[in-house]
Design an enzyme around this catalytic site. Structure first.
Site, PDB file in Angstrom:
ATOM      1  N   ASN A   1       0.818  -1.201   0.037  1.00 43.02           N
ATOM      2  CA  ASN A   1       0.067  -0.042   0.130  1.00 43.02           C
ATOM      3  C   ASN A   1       0.938   1.314  -0.057  1.00 43.02           C
ATOM      4  O   ASN A   1       0.316   2.189  -0.173  1.00 43.02           O
ATOM      5  CB  ASN A   1      -1.014   0.140   1.168  1.00 43.02           C
ATOM      6  CG  ASN A   1      -1.809  -1.109   1.211  1.00 43.02           C
ATOM      7  OD1 ASN A   1      -2.740  -1.297   0.328  1.00 43.02           O
ATOM      8  ND2 ASN A   1      -1.792  -1.941   2.236  1.00 43.02           N
ATOM      9  N   TYR A   2       2.004   1.227   0.215  1.00 43.92           N
ATOM     10  CA  TYR A   2       2.907   2.202   0.374  1.00 43.92           C
ATOM     11  C   TYR A   2       3.963   2.734  -0.416  1.00 43.92           C
ATOM     12  O   TYR A   2       4.649   3.754  -0.574  1.00 43.92           O
ATOM     13  CB  TYR A   2       3.119   2.666   2.022  1.00 43.92           C
ATOM     14  CG  TYR A   2       2.121   2.977   2.930  1.00 43.92           C
ATOM     15  CD1 TYR A   2       1.497   4.191   2.969  1.00 43.92           C
ATOM     16  CD2 TYR A   2       1.502   1.883   3.734  1.00 43.92           C
ATOM     17  CE1 TYR A   2       0.530   4.283   3.775  1.00 43.92           C
ATOM     18  CE2 TYR A   2       0.353   2.123   4.513  1.00 43.92           C
ATOM     19  CZ  TYR A   2      -0.093   3.599   4.450  1.00 43.92           C
ATOM     20  OH  TYR A   2      -1.078   4.036   5.455  1.00 43.92           O
ATOM     21  N   LEU A   3       4.618   1.793  -1.012  1.00 44.50           N
ATOM     22  CA  LEU A   3       5.696   1.646  -1.584  1.00 44.50           C
ATOM     23  C   LEU A   3       5.293   1.640  -3.228  1.00 44.50           C
ATOM     24  O   LEU A   3       4.808   0.654  -3.840  1.00 44.50           O
ATOM     25  CB  LEU A   3       6.650   0.441  -1.288  1.00 44.50           C
ATOM     26  CG  LEU A   3       6.864   0.196   0.137  1.00 44.50           C
ATOM     27  CD1 LEU A   3       7.856  -0.679   0.376  1.00 44.50           C
ATOM     28  CD2 LEU A   3       7.727   1.671   0.434  1.00 44.50           C
TER      29      LEU A   3
END
Length: 756
Positions: A713-715
DNA sequence: GTGTGCACTTAGGAACCCTGAG
DNA sequence: CTCAGGGTTCCTAAGTGCACAC
């Protein structure tokens, strides 16, 4: 404080996801402070462990940057100092030492001013280009979409053209594309994966033109227990009506779970259970303590045992049946493409298990009937039939939303949806867009940082609070912190909803000035514990915000997420609090990869570096997990393997030595060859040993850190793809099959020189 | 501004499944 | 062939953020 260093042992403390309970309340009104009794049971505590090795090395690396501003991060493991509630808990601290590094990594450390990114003003212009879509188009040019890197111009042009060709066709076709039409083409698709990222996007909120699906799969009907399985009340067997029995089985299935012992759980359960009873049952069953579910529980255990013992054929049969369901209900057709659905089953009834200290735990989650289901699909599609004898609550055709099916859930009164899989175009585009927004933030982050630093001095309290909160969100990757209704869920907070009791100020601690200690429960009741040196101005502001307040008062009483986001939106189009998390996570990964990757190392070592970079992000974002139950044991096993490998190596070395000696004397071909082969053997073993050791390190460092959430979800996946290409690491080593499907767009478009 | 509903992303744990060592 | 253990998938709760009504 120093005493606290507990740490030596690893075990550390755990942080518990505990919940303390205070409730607090709304801003401005007085708050009642209710303290809950309870202790946290054994909620498991999590602790974060940081591996020292890891830390050291990174620390080292970052040293230089450190000097720049603050070095913060010292996190100690904390001890109990909080008197209040938590004291009894076993507090564990989560030490997030690794935090240190991240900070620097993400560039915070660098002095604000700066010039840095060339186009920093890029984002200045907030308002115009409103349409997100448009935005993306613009961007496209800058991040070189596809493979062809030669002459962009040409490419761009060409691309456009292609789109032109394709698109109209498609779209029009879709439009009235009958189902059959859609399906047909769909069939062949699997062979060549559809590259939706090379096509034009919808603008203006339209999510699709054509949508057809089969509707949801309902939970199987309840099957009454065999009559030999008895329920006892007050020691006497009692036959329950089917409805009552069903709810009883929900409880029986959880019998050995700890929360069936919690008061709230039992109380909520019993209350809802009674609602299902016949009036006769209701009059008899008045005390949960007198209910004996053990026979039922044993029965279910036996069943699951039996399931495990099934023959291969039986298992295969089940598998095939599942596959059939998947094929039939697991896909839909959206705009001429067959797409996988994420969750096509309606959630079965059961007892609600919230996370943390949830006030509604144990309540009955009702069985959903077709009459409660809303179907969303296109008008010209084949509308899925409701199960025999039933009808849908509604069939609507709203192409401004992405869901296929929705229903109301009875615990929180929220709406649940059936939506597409992450590999779908509709999810993928959004994901891509998210990273583009974060990259846009990268271009103007220096400006924003300068701005909030200025705002620390503002005359207006509201602005100061906003600026300090933003600083935390940026520096510590805290979540925004929407307000929540009290009593509806566990007491957790994010940045804007922090209360005075969640931080402690230390003018000086362990040789550092202006240390803020955070200790609160965040999303999913995961504890956030951190000690951070902050700038003097921030510290003074915090003191000011805390003046004359009670522990349960809001720290930022003039602020909420909507004020904050409104402000952010003015600073950069599309900017919200959560973009900072995405940005800081991705930039941290990129920087860590640069620092940690050693070109000379072999594949396993490179992968370890990747995992460490990933881990730095997970620590930053506070992604914890419960240490696997088998952790100690599996670690031990690994160690055993390592030891035996070492023995093998020394044995093998001895042989080599004697072979060498032999060769010296004899000097013939044969012995020479023998030496060579022994040499090889030693090498091979050493390599194996190294692999094992790397694995051990990786696992140890990962004890209570969950890498999955940040990876998913973040990278920005393009960072990982580029890294793989650059170092010749097969992408499969980083992303498994599902992940590769989700990130197909990135894998296809990122080149080795991709810069986030 | 505040409150509420809605849509959609992010999250950890349980269940399931596969693999490789013995 | 068995079985442990570790990865993968499923499940669904818990967040964020926006629009809209007042």
């Amino acid at each position: 404080m120093s005493g606290d260093q507990l740490h030596n042992d690893s075990q550390i403390d755990s942080g518990s996801r505990t919940n303390d309970s205070h409730k607090h309340k709304d801003k401005h009104k007085d708050r009642e402070h209710k303290h809950k009794d309870h202790k946290k049971d054994k909620e498991r505590e999590k602790s974060k462990h940081s591996n020292s090795e890891h830390k050291d090395s990174s620390e080292k690396k970052n040293k230089d940057k450190d000097k720049v501003k603050h070095k913060d991060g010292s996190s100690e493991k904390h001890k109990d100092k909080h008197k209040d509630k938590r004291k009894d808990e076993k507090s564990k601290s989560s030490s997030r030492e690794t935090k240190i590094k991240k900070e620097k990594e993400n560039g915070f450390a660098s002095p604000p001013q700066i010039k840095a990114e060339p186009e920093s003003n890029h984002c200045l212009s907030p308002k115009h280009n409103k349409s997100l879509k448009r935005e993306r188009d613009d961007d496209d040019t800058d991040f070189k979409p596809k493979k062809i890197k030669i002459e962009n111009e040409k490419k761009a042009k060409k691309r456009k053209q292609d789109q032109e060709d394709i698109k109209p066709k498609k779209k029009t076709k879709d439009k009235r594309g009958t189902a059959a039409d859609g399906k047909k083409r769909v069939k062949k698709e699997p062979e060549e994966k559809w590259k939706w990222w090379e096509e034009e996007r919808y603008t203006d909120g339209v999510k699709w033109k054509f949508l057809e699906h089969k509707g949801p799969v309902f939970a199987p009907d309840y099957e009454p227990l065999p009559s030999k399985v008895k329920f006892y009340y007050d020691g006497k067997p009692m036959k329950l009506s089917p409805q009552t029995e069903e709810v009883a089985t929900f409880f029986a299935k959880m019998l050995d779970h700890e929360y069936t012992t919690k008061d709230i759980f039992r109380k909520n359960f019993f209350k809802d259970w009674r609602k299902e009873m016949t009036s006769e049952e209701k009059s008899i069953l008045t005390d949960l303590k007198k209910c004996d579910f053990t026979e039922m529980s044993e029965y279910f255990k036996a069943q699951s045992e039996a399931r495990k013992q099934m023959t291969k054929e039986e298992k295969l049969k089940i598998k095939e049946e599942n596959e059939r369901l998947l094929q039939e209900y697991g896909f839909c057709v959206m705009d001429n493409h067959k797409e996988r659905i994420a969750n096509f089953r309606i959630e079965p009834p059961g007892l609600f298990r919230g996370r943390g200290d949830h006030p509604k735990m144990g309540m009955l989650k009702r069985r959903i009937q077709p009459e409660e289901i809303i179907i969303n699909c296109s008008k010209d599609s084949k509308i899925p039939p409701a199960p025999a004898g039933h009808k849908w609550k509604e069939v609507r055709h709203d192409n401004k939303v992405t869901w296929l099916v929705s229903w109301n859930e009875n615990i929180q009164g929220s709406i649940k949806y059936i939506m597409l899989n992450p590999s779908s175009r509709i999810k993928g585009e959004k994901d891509w867009q998210k990273y583009e927004t974060a990259r846009k933030l990268k271009k103007c982050v220096d400006r924003l940082r300068n701005q909030y630093r200025e705002d620390w001095k503002s005359k207006e309290m509201k602005i100061r609070q906003r600026a300090v909160a933003l600083y935390f969100i940026d520096k510590l990757a805290l979540r925004a912190g929407n307000e929540k209704e009290e009593g509806e869920s566990a007491d957790t907070v994010g940045c804007c909803s922090l209360r005075v009791e969640h931080i402690k100020l230390y003018p000086e601690m362990d040789g550092q000035e202006f240390v803020v200690e955070f200790d609160f429960l965040g999303k999913d009741s995961i504890r956030y514990y951190n000690k951070v040196p902050v700038e003097k101005r921030v510290f003074k502001n915090l003191q000011l915000f805390m003046e004359n307040k009670q522990p349960e008062d809001d720290l930022f009483d003039r602020l909420n997420t909507s004020i904050l986001n409104k402000h952010l939106q003015e600073l950069m189009d599309g900017l919200t609090a959560k973009v900072f998390r995405t940005y800081n996570a991705s930039i941290t990964l990129q920087q860590q990869l640069k620092e940690l990757t050693n070109p000379d190392e072999n594949l396993p070592a490179k992968i370890l570096s990747y995992n460490r970079a990933n881990r730095a992000v997970a620590v930053l974002c506070n992604h914890q997990r419960a240490p696997p139950k088998t952790f100690e044991k599996s670690m031990q096993n690994l160690q055993t393997k390592i030891d035996s490998k070492k023995d093998q190596i020394s044995a093998s070395r001895r042989e080599l030595k004697s072979a060498k000696a032999d060769a010296k004397v004899r000097r013939d071909e044969k012995t020479k060859k023998c030496v060579e082969s022994k040499k090889k053997a030693v090498q091979r073993l050493e390599e194996q040993l190294m692999k094992l050791e790397v694995q051990a390190t990786d696992r140890e460092e990962n004890k209570q850190i969950a890498l999955g959430t940040s990876k998913l979800n973040y990278l920005d996946p393009r960072i990982s793809v580029a890294w793989c290409k650059k170092w010749d690491v097969p992408i499969e080593k980083i992303y498994n099959k599902t992940q590769r499907e989700k990130f197909a767009w990135a894998i296809d478009m990122a080149e080795e020189d991709y810069e986030f």
